[in-house]
Every structure is written in C-alpha cells, then in structure tokens.
Design a protein around this motif. Structure first.
Motif, PDB file in Angstrom:
ATOM      1  N   MET A   1      11.269   7.346 -14.692  1.00  0.00           N
ATOM      2  CA  MET A   1      11.179   8.202 -13.613  1.00  0.00           C
ATOM      3  C   MET A   1      10.625   7.734 -11.642  1.00  0.00           C
ATOM      4  SD  MET A   1      11.068  11.957 -12.769  1.00  0.00           S
ATOM      5  CE  MET A   1      12.755  12.484 -13.702  1.00  0.00           C
ATOM      6  N   LYS A   2      10.807   7.569 -10.954  1.00  0.00           N
ATOM      7  CA  LYS A   2      10.058   6.898  -9.929  1.00  0.00           C
ATOM      8  C   LYS A   2       8.595   7.987  -9.629  1.00  0.00           C
ATOM      9  CE  LYS A   2      13.113   3.736  -7.797  1.00  0.00           C
ATOM     10  NZ  LYS A   2      13.840   3.831  -6.207  1.00  0.00           N
ATOM     11  N   LEU A   3       7.606   7.186  -9.561  1.00  0.00           N
ATOM     12  CA  LEU A   3       6.600   8.771  -9.044  1.00  0.00           C
ATOM     13  C   LEU A   3       6.664   9.236  -7.457  1.00  0.00           C
ATOM     14  CD1 LEU A   3       3.819   9.366  -9.168  1.00  0.00           C
ATOM     15  CD2 LEU A   3       3.149   7.047  -7.666  1.00  0.00           C
ATOM     16  N   SER A   4       7.761   8.546  -6.975  1.00  0.00           N
ATOM     17  CA  SER A   4       7.498   9.440  -5.583  1.00  0.00           C
ATOM     18  C   SER A   4       8.857  10.897  -5.375  1.00  0.00           C
ATOM     19  CB  SER A   4       8.797   9.146  -4.418  1.00  0.00           C
ATOM     20  OG  SER A   4      10.121   8.440  -5.512  1.00  0.00           O
ATOM     21  N   ILE A   6       8.772  12.306  -8.985  1.00  0.00           N
ATOM     22  CA  ILE A   6       7.872  13.638 -10.163  1.00  0.00           C
ATOM     23  C   ILE A   6       6.888  14.145  -8.408  1.00  0.00           C
ATOM     24  CG2 ILE A   6       5.398  13.702 -11.015  1.00  0.00           C
ATOM     25  CD1 ILE A   6       6.741  10.590 -12.569  1.00  0.00           C
ATOM     26  N   LEU A   7       6.554  13.334  -7.464  1.00  0.00           N
ATOM     27  CA  LEU A   7       5.809  14.380  -6.860  1.00  0.00           C
ATOM     28  C   LEU A   7       6.413  14.833  -5.600  1.00  0.00           C
ATOM     29  CD1 LEU A   7       2.623  11.436  -6.580  1.00  0.00           C
ATOM     30  CD2 LEU A   7       2.777  13.661  -7.699  1.00  0.00           C
ATOM     31  N   HIS A   8       7.639  14.620  -5.890  1.00  0.00           N
ATOM     32  CA  HIS A   8       8.579  15.578  -4.872  1.00  0.00           C
ATOM     33  C   HIS A   8       8.379  17.332  -4.590  1.00  0.00           C
ATOM     34  CE1 HIS A   8      11.530  16.012  -1.769  1.00  0.00           C
ATOM     35  NE2 HIS A   8      12.220  17.494  -2.648  1.00  0.00           N
ATOM     36  N   HIS A 205      12.369  13.618   1.867  1.00  0.00           N
ATOM     37  CA  HIS A 205      11.952  12.847   1.033  1.00  0.00           C
ATOM     38  C   HIS A 205      11.144  11.715   1.375  1.00  0.00           C
ATOM     39  CE1 HIS A 205      14.961  15.041  -1.814  1.00  0.00           C
ATOM     40  NE2 HIS A 205      15.632  15.644  -0.601  1.00  0.00           N
ATOM     41  N   TRP A 206       9.899  11.306   0.314  1.00  0.00           N
ATOM     42  CA  TRP A 206       9.160  10.240   0.718  1.00  0.00           C
ATOM     43  C   TRP A 206       9.894   9.288   0.745  1.00  0.00           C
ATOM     44  CZ3 TRP A 206       6.970   5.669  -0.543  1.00  0.00           C
ATOM     45  CH2 TRP A 206       6.249   5.293  -0.732  1.00  0.00           C
ATOM     46  N   ALA A 207       9.506   8.339   1.592  1.00  0.00           N
ATOM     47  CA  ALA A 207      10.175   6.718   1.556  1.00  0.00           C
ATOM     48  C   ALA A 207       9.905   6.287   2.486  1.00  0.00           C
ATOM     49  CB  ALA A 207      11.580   6.759   1.700  1.00  0.00           C
ATOM     50  N   PRO A 208       9.200   4.879   3.054  1.00  0.00           N
ATOM     51  CA  PRO A 208       9.081   3.805   3.721  1.00  0.00           C
ATOM     52  C   PRO A 208       9.674   3.382   4.608  1.00  0.00           C
ATOM     53  CG  PRO A 208       9.009   2.232   1.656  1.00  0.00           C
ATOM     54  CD  PRO A 208       8.806   4.245   1.590  1.00  0.00           C
ATOM     55  N   ILE A 209       9.796   3.531   5.712  1.00  0.00           N
ATOM     56  CA  ILE A 209      10.418   2.643   6.919  1.00  0.00           C
ATOM     57  C   ILE A 209       9.952   1.252   7.304  1.00  0.00           C
ATOM     58  CG2 ILE A 209      11.482   2.880   9.408  1.00  0.00           C
ATOM     59  CD1 ILE A 209      10.998   5.814   8.621  1.00  0.00           C
TER      60      ILE A 209
END
Length: 245
Positions: A1-4, A6-8, A205-209
């Motif tokens: 599972m991606k860290l993002s 888990i931390l969501h 939801h956290w994500a880079p742009i």
C-alpha cells in the motif's frame, strides 16, 4: 500500500482542522486586495502579484508540491502569449496562476462570477466570463483588447475538466483568438491534479503536480486552416507529454 494512502486519514484531518479555514481566509484577503489594488487604486500589476502569491500559498497550505519544467526555456518576459492547458481538476487554476509567472487574463465560466469575493475580483480586473449565450464577437473583442494591451491569456481548450483523467477534445475558441491576433500559443501540460480531487471527491488526496511548458507555436497564416493547425499541434504536444498520443 502506498504511503499516501496510509497517511490519507491524517491528511483529511489536517484539511478539516486547518487547511480549509486557512485557504478561505487567504483567498478572502487576496480577493479584496486584487479589487482594491487592480481596479480602484490602479496600481500596475496590482491584480497580478497578489494572485500569484495567493495560489502559491494555497498549494503550500495544502502540502501540494509543484514541479515546473521548461518555463524559463520557452516563456520570454517581454512577450505575451496565449497559454493553453489540459484541464484535470481544481488545482489546474491554482498552479497556472501561481507558476506561469506572466500577467494573464482567464477566459472562465460565467458561473464563477457568482462565487463570493472571487467573482468580483475577477470581474474588477477584466477577466472574460463566458457561457453558451455569450456572443462570440464579444468574447473575441475582449480577448483582442487584452492581448493588444501586452497582457497574456490563459484558456482551457477542453472547456471543462475531464471526468476520467483523460484529455478531452479541444474547442476552437483559444485558437481563433490566436489566429486573429497572431499571438503565439504556448501549450502547457498539467499532470497530477486529477489525482488530488477526482470527480465526486469531497476531500483532497495528496499528489504532486508537474507543469510542463512547450515551445511557442507561431501562426503559419490566417484563416480556418491556421486555427486547425494551432489547435491540433497544441493538443498533440500536450497529449505526448501526458502519454496519451
């Protein structure tokens, strides 16, 4: 599972307890400043720098990292352009305002005029509101006036944000303006913002742009063939960056 993922839950809590409120306060103050400095005091770039700072601050508050590629390579300070970008989500507006580093005007939906403070700030500083009933000649006249004044424009040619993460068809409006004014078109590929707030999502939801600038596309002639050339070439280079070519 991606860290993002888990931390969501912690990211959602951060939004509820701090980010949303901080963003609302920052936007309210900035919109008042934009109207005051840009329209009433008529300070040069009084509508531009507050907006640039605002939307960078919003990205910082929301913990969204933004990577800019080839802006300095292709965008010259003493020229104006028509920036055309794919439209993945809400954060497209923020990153374009905050990271293009050009004083530009939007062509935006008429419904945004009703947004408290933000709608007034945009109306006070000559952004172009359009809907299906807006005569094309009025849109063109306003856009040409903006470009002839030395300012740039920013337009999402899809007309609305995508619903499935894939780029939609381009409409001709931006390229008709480019054809009439002979102002170069700069395609901008936006990656990542769809993941931040996909359709139906309430929380971010956290994500880079990533914001990728491409070489300006110059008009080859005048007329409908040039409009088609500008539109197809712009979509082609953006699609290639997004891996959709």
């Amino acid at each position: 599972m991606k860290l993002s993922k888990i931390l969501h839950p912690l990211y959602v809590l951060y939004q509820i307890c701090f980010a949303w409120w901080a963003v609302l306060i920052v936007i309210a103050i900035t919109c008042i400043l934009i109207s005051l400095l840009g329209r009433y005091l008529k300070i040069k770039n009084g509508d531009y720098y507050p907006a640039l700072i605002l939307f960078r601050v919003v990205c910082w508050i929301c913990l969204i990292p933004v990577k800019v590629i080839d802006r300095e390579k292709f965008v010259e300070k003493d020229k104006n352009y028509i920036f055309v970008a794919n439209h993945q989500g809400l954060f497209d507006v923020l990153v374009m305002y905050g990271y293009v580093e050009k004083n530009f005007k939007w062509m935006m939906k008429e419904s945004l005029r009703k947004v408290p403070l933000l709608g007034k700030a945009c109306a006070d500083t000559d952004h172009i509101f359009v809907d299906r009933t807006t005569p094309q000649k009025d849109i063109l006249r306003k856009a040409i006036t903006i470009l002839k004044s030395g300012k740039s424009m920013s337009i999402f040619p899809e007309g609305t944000r995508c619903r499935n993460g894939k780029m939609g068809r381009f409409k001709k409006g931006a390229f008709v303006v480019a054809n009439m004014t002979q102002v170069p078109v700069v395609p901008v590929a936006i990656e990542g913002s769809y993941k931040i707030m996909p359709p139906g999502s309430i929380f971010l939801h956290w994500a880079p742009i990533k914001l990728t600038f491409h070489a300006p596309i110059e008009s080859q002639s005048r007329g409908s063939e040039n409009v088609d050339f500008l539109m197809e070439k712009s979509r082609e280079v953006i699609a290639k960056t997004l891996g959709e070519a």
